[in-house]
Motif scaffolding. Structure first.
Motif, mmCIF file in Angstrom:
data_model
loop_
_atom_site.group_PDB
_atom_site.id
_atom_site.type_symbol
_atom_site.label_atom_id
_atom_site.label_comp_id
_atom_site.label_asym_id
_atom_site.label_seq_id
_atom_site.Cartn_x
_atom_site.Cartn_y
_atom_site.Cartn_z
ATOM 1 N N ASN A 49 83.244 -6.988 25.434
ATOM 2 C CA ASN A 49 83.305 -8.216 24.631
ATOM 3 C C ASN A 49 84.732 -8.458 24.131
ATOM 4 O O ASN A 49 84.973 -8.551 22.926
ATOM 5 C CB ASN A 49 82.345 -8.108 23.432
ATOM 6 C CG ASN A 49 80.904 -7.936 23.847
ATOM 7 O OD1 ASN A 49 80.206 -8.903 24.095
ATOM 8 N ND2 ASN A 49 80.466 -6.682 23.918
ATOM 9 N N ILE A 139 68.806 -13.629 17.556
ATOM 10 C CA ILE A 139 68.930 -13.190 18.943
ATOM 11 C C ILE A 139 70.400 -13.041 19.334
ATOM 12 O O ILE A 139 71.222 -13.924 19.078
ATOM 13 C CB ILE A 139 68.239 -14.193 19.890
ATOM 14 C CG1 ILE A 139 66.722 -14.214 19.627
ATOM 15 C CG2 ILE A 139 68.510 -13.846 21.350
ATOM 16 C CD1 ILE A 139 65.992 -15.289 20.391
ATOM 17 N N GLU A 140 70.747 -11.896 19.928
ATOM 18 C CA GLU A 140 72.085 -11.600 20.446
ATOM 19 C C GLU A 140 73.185 -11.938 19.438
ATOM 20 O O GLU A 140 74.188 -12.563 19.760
ATOM 21 C CB GLU A 140 72.321 -12.327 21.776
ATOM 22 C CG GLU A 140 71.396 -11.832 22.875
ATOM 23 C CD GLU A 140 71.717 -12.400 24.243
ATOM 24 O OE1 GLU A 140 72.643 -13.232 24.361
ATOM 25 O OE2 GLU A 140 71.027 -12.018 25.215
ATOM 26 N N SER A 141 72.981 -11.472 18.204
ATOM 27 C CA SER A 141 73.957 -11.736 17.145
ATOM 28 C C SER A 141 74.773 -10.507 16.764
ATOM 29 O O SER A 141 75.803 -10.630 16.091
ATOM 30 C CB SER A 141 73.241 -12.263 15.898
ATOM 31 O OG SER A 141 72.308 -11.304 15.406
ATOM 32 N N HIS A 143 76.963 -6.909 17.676
ATOM 33 C CA HIS A 143 77.743 -6.224 18.702
ATOM 34 C C HIS A 143 77.565 -4.710 18.638
ATOM 35 O O HIS A 143 77.689 -4.027 19.657
ATOM 36 C CB HIS A 143 79.236 -6.555 18.541
ATOM 37 C CG HIS A 143 79.555 -7.990 18.781
ATOM 38 N ND1 HIS A 143 79.503 -8.931 17.786
ATOM 39 C CD2 HIS A 143 79.913 -8.645 19.913
ATOM 40 C CE1 HIS A 143 79.826 -10.113 18.288
ATOM 41 N NE2 HIS A 143 80.082 -9.967 19.562
ATOM 42 N N GLU A 200 68.321 -8.261 19.410
ATOM 43 C CA GLU A 200 69.385 -8.632 18.465
ATOM 44 C C GLU A 200 70.792 -8.330 18.971
ATOM 45 O O GLU A 200 71.764 -8.978 18.557
ATOM 46 C CB GLU A 200 69.149 -7.903 17.139
ATOM 47 C CG GLU A 200 67.853 -8.322 16.455
ATOM 48 C CD GLU A 200 67.417 -7.381 15.356
ATOM 49 O OE1 GLU A 200 66.491 -7.727 14.608
ATOM 50 O OE2 GLU A 200 68.016 -6.278 15.243
ATOM 51 N N VAL A 202 74.010 -8.159 21.573
ATOM 52 C CA VAL A 202 74.539 -8.895 22.714
ATOM 53 C C VAL A 202 74.504 -7.984 23.937
ATOM 54 O O VAL A 202 74.507 -6.748 23.810
ATOM 55 C CB VAL A 202 75.987 -9.364 22.446
ATOM 56 C CG1 VAL A 202 76.058 -10.260 21.221
ATOM 57 C CG2 VAL A 202 76.928 -8.154 22.281
ATOM 58 N N PRO A 203 74.456 -8.519 25.157
ATOM 59 C CA PRO A 203 74.559 -7.677 26.353
ATOM 60 C C PRO A 203 75.851 -6.853 26.310
ATOM 61 O O PRO A 203 76.925 -7.377 25.994
ATOM 62 C CB PRO A 203 74.579 -8.698 27.490
ATOM 63 C CG PRO A 203 73.852 -9.885 26.941
ATOM 64 C CD PRO A 203 74.233 -9.949 25.484
ATOM 65 N N LYS A 356 73.436 -1.606 25.449
ATOM 66 C CA LYS A 356 72.466 -2.559 25.965
ATOM 67 C C LYS A 356 72.878 -2.998 27.361
ATOM 68 O O LYS A 356 74.041 -3.332 27.616
ATOM 69 C CB LYS A 356 72.351 -3.776 25.050
ATOM 70 C CG LYS A 356 71.309 -4.778 25.532
ATOM 71 C CD LYS A 356 71.230 -5.999 24.632
ATOM 72 C CE LYS A 356 70.344 -7.061 25.227
ATOM 73 N NZ LYS A 356 70.275 -8.285 24.384
ATOM 74 N N THR A 358 73.585 -5.065 30.655
ATOM 75 C CA THR A 358 73.934 -6.419 31.055
ATOM 76 C C THR A 358 73.180 -6.733 32.334
ATOM 77 O O THR A 358 72.552 -5.860 32.943
ATOM 78 C CB THR A 358 75.442 -6.537 31.300
ATOM 79 O OG1 THR A 358 75.799 -5.629 32.366
ATOM 80 C CG2 THR A 358 76.229 -6.156 30.047
#
Length: 368
Positions: A49, A139-141, A143, A200, A202-203, A356, A358
């Motif tokens: 990221n 969702i996906e918030s 890191h 929750e 991120v990929p 997590k 990807t």
């Protein structure tokens, strides 16, 4: 004690000599020892990221006292150093401190005022009350997620413990139905924890977890179980002397489970959203409860007792009369000291670093 533990499962607040803030030395030692694992996870996070302008991290089960900010402060500094090393643009950091509503968040927030973050990016701290066995964030918030000394606590006392009349927890003497009930409750809880964090994060997001565990597949061969066995003996003595009703002992069970590394690995693989980067046991013993690191003597029973009392007193207050607790813990301390005079029980911690998946990593795993 039965049912959900949301209202009673929290450490003893405040900042006095019996508080969790003053009796969490072993937790602090584990946090210090696992710093390299978190640092590697942060480095890996930035490779996945690099362009994020805001980095969101959460400490789940933050508790109160100095250890509550030890990890998040370290993570903020690590993020800042990594950003400078990679010549990335300045980033803001959002830190979420989570624990159950009964946690002493006021002590945490007062400690925040004493911090000086002039050498790090803008950092915003938020308190998030609630159980991490439920959804906590959009969702996906997130890191990065961290949790230390929390996931061995269950969301509730397992059902079906009617035959666990003397043990208050698991022991080698417990009926197989009691062992299965604890085993099932942990598997349900940990699976839900993974499921919610998978939504929750991120990929490519990271997660480092530390919990008490055991290396033996047999229940009852570790220091954590011994701790609760000795407490059960102290309560049983008070029942025999008429200070506590027998039914109070028979209906009290600790919502705690220390899993094996294999149990954890299996559950992670079954849930399917994470890659295991690191999973290993870390061995300490009861002398690590000694906050002053004085030579081993009769006082070491005192340090183990104080640490345990700061962690479980709210649960005991919910079930027993407050007036008998000092006597209970005095007896408990004597039993600990007698135990340590013969053998120093070990305490196993399990360290897990996860990433997590990807879409690319999921496809790569499927190809193999």
């Amino acid at each position: 004690m039965g049912g959900r533990t949301t209202s009673v499962l929290h450490m003893k607040g405040g900042n006095d000599e019996s508080s969790y803030a003053k009796n969490s030395s072993i937790q602090e030692k584990v946090i210090v020892m696992t710093k390299p694992i978190r640092t590697r996870a942060i480095d890996d996070l930035f490779s996945n990221n690099p362009s994020s302008r805001t980095i969101c991290i959460a400490d789940l089960g933050c508790s109160s006292g100095p250890t509550s900010l030890l990890v998040t402060s370290e993570l903020v500094e690590t993020i800042s150093r990594t950003r400078r090393r990679l010549a990335l643009e300045s980033q803001e950091i959002q830190v979420f401190l989570n624990d159950l509503p009964g946690n002493d968040f006021n002590t945490v927030f007062r400690l925040l005022q004493e911090k000086d973050n002039h050498d790090v990016p803008r950092c915003y701290y938020n308190g998030v009350p609630g159980s991490f066995y439920n959804r906590l964030f959009p969702i996906e918030s997130l890191h990065f997620v961290h949790s230390s000394y929390s996931l061995h606590w269950l969301s509730q006392v397992p059902e079906g413990l009617e035959n666990n009349k003397e043990s208050i927890y698991l022991s080698s003497k417990c009926p197989s139905s009691v062992k299965e009930a604890y085993h099932k409750q942990f598997h349900n809880d940990f699976s839900m924890f993974l499921k919610h964090r998978a939504v929750e994060l991120v990929p490519g997001g990271g997660m480092v977890l530390t919990m008490q565990g055991r290396t033996s597949t047999e229940i009852g061969n570790d220091g954590c179980v011994t701790n609760y066995e000795l407490l059960a003996e102290a309560i049983s003595d008070m029942v025999s002397e008429g200070h506590i009703q027998e039914q109070e002992l028979h209906s009290f069970n600790i919502p705690y489970y220390n899993p094996t590394p294999n149990e954890i690995s299996t559950l992670i693989q079954e849930e399917g959203s994470f890659i295991i980067d690191h999973l290993e046991p870390l061995e300490l013993d009861w002398t690590d409860y000694n906050v002053y690191e004085t030579p081993l003597d009769k006082n070491d029973g005192f340090f183990v007792m104080k640490s345990m009392r700061s962690a479980i007193e709210p649960m005991l207050l919910h079930h027993f009369d407050e007036g008998i607790l000092d006597d209970m813990f005095s007896r408990y301390q004597n039993k600990i000291a007698n135990c340590m005079a013969k053998e120093i029980p070990g305490v196993t911690h399990i360290i897990i670093s996860l990433k997590k998946k990807t879409m690319e990593s999921s496809a790569s795993i499927q190809d193999h």
